[in-house]
Design an enzyme around this catalytic site. Sequence first.
Site, PDB file in Angstrom:
ATOM      1  N   LYS A   1       2.433  -7.834  12.180  1.00  0.00           N
ATOM      2  CA  LYS A   1       2.220  -7.111  10.931  1.00  0.00           C
ATOM      3  C   LYS A   1       2.184  -5.602  11.175  1.00  0.00           C
ATOM      4  CE  LYS A   1       1.247  -6.560   6.576  1.00  0.00           C
ATOM      5  NZ  LYS A   1       2.296  -6.775   5.563  1.00  0.00           N
TER       6      LYS A   1
ATOM      7  N   LYS B   1       8.298 -11.761   2.382  1.00  0.00           N
ATOM      8  CA  LYS B   1       8.443 -11.774   0.925  1.00  0.00           C
ATOM      9  C   LYS B   1       9.239 -12.988   0.469  1.00  0.00           C
ATOM     10  CE  LYS B   1       8.117  -6.743   0.409  1.00  0.00           C
ATOM     11  NZ  LYS B   1       7.463  -6.563   1.686  1.00  0.00           N
TER      12      LYS B   1
ATOM     13  N   GLY C   1       0.807  -1.211   0.000  1.00  0.00           N
ATOM     14  CA  GLY C   1       0.000   0.000   0.000  1.00  0.00           C
ATOM     15  C   GLY C   1       0.839   1.257   0.000  1.00  0.00           C
ATOM     16  N   ASN C   2       2.140   1.133   0.360  1.00  0.00           N
ATOM     17  CA  ASN C   2       3.010   2.300   0.320  1.00  0.00           C
ATOM     18  C   ASN C   2       3.356   2.722  -1.096  1.00  0.00           C
ATOM     19  OD1 ASN C   2       4.711   0.184  -0.287  1.00  0.00           O
ATOM     20  ND2 ASN C   2       6.020   0.426   1.509  1.00  0.00           N
TER      21      ASN C   2
ATOM     22  N   LYS D   1      -0.091  -9.595   2.432  1.00  0.00           N
ATOM     23  CA  LYS D   1      -0.530  -9.677   1.031  1.00  0.00           C
ATOM     24  C   LYS D   1       0.381 -10.568   0.197  1.00  0.00           C
ATOM     25  CE  LYS D   1       2.623  -6.622  -0.893  1.00  0.00           C
ATOM     26  NZ  LYS D   1       3.460  -6.472   0.275  1.00  0.00           N
TER      27      LYS D   1
END
Length: 330
Positions: free
Chosen positions: A146, A293, A28-29, A231
């Site tokens: 998170k 990730k 979202g960044n 995500k």
Amino acid sequence: MTPSEPPHPEGAEQTSLVRPLAVVAFGGNALIQARDLGTVEEQSRRAEEAARWLVEICAAGKDLLIVHGNGPQVGQVLIQMEKGATMVPPGTMDLAVAETQGSVGYLLDLALRNRLAAAGMDRKVATVISLMVVDADDPGFAEPTKPVGPFFSEYQAVRMRRQNGWRMMEDAGRGWRKVVASPRPLEMLGLGTVADLLARNHVVIAGGGGGIPVVPLPDGGHRGVEAVIDKDRTAAILGTRLKAEVMVIVTDVPEVYRNYGKRSQRAIRRIRVKQARRLLDSGHFPPGSMGPKIESAADFVDASGGRAIITNAASLRRAIEGEAGTTVVP
């Protein structure tokens, strides 16, 4: 831990895709950057910038599924809830995720439609409100990890902890952020709809913010829970279920590095999944930053036999062609 097969894939394997599928996950960044105020106008411009590099994937002849993050946006919503609590009842975390799925999805949907039209590409766009099933007993509920919302100084973090009871954590040397529960996603409800849309020439935005977390009920139904799902983990699940050729995780660095931030830092251009897991298990990648990730990339490669790429937006096209970024292979 690799993504397990869901008990009810809801038709995801009934539809065959014509083109190879790329699943792209970005934070979202990308829409609210450190120097931004977070206004709608700024986020709209950032969405237009994101649409430019996302459409490049379509131009390369691939189907495209987009999974966006929502950390800064959820942080905004939580602050709005807190400040407005004396006037209207505050919402819950799962509702905040749903709200940002709608708002971020809208900005990306509109930007993609406009960019595809400008490029003369005959692709439609669909944004899907996405519910992700999690385990009610997931250890992530007991140990929040998170990070969401804006960055704070250490002094501000101490004040937030005392005044609001927030759990705070330093995020990869960039400042302190609120941390919330982050259970692992197990399956997406209605995944067959996403597969059908992809097969019908749609660019699909799904799993926004990692998905709205829900847990199963004894009667076969579900209920929402307060959490935020990573995500990248959701992208790995969706990419595996939909038999994607490649999963791309777009972050703020062009490659993954050994000893990031140190004098001995060096880029990792290509790495086998077993080696990536060894580095992950040794604590080489921070759990609040690059760790999920690498874990998600490894999960996707293990489960699908495909490849996963970690890179930044500027290097995306070259990374897909194998000329940039970090590629995780079987």
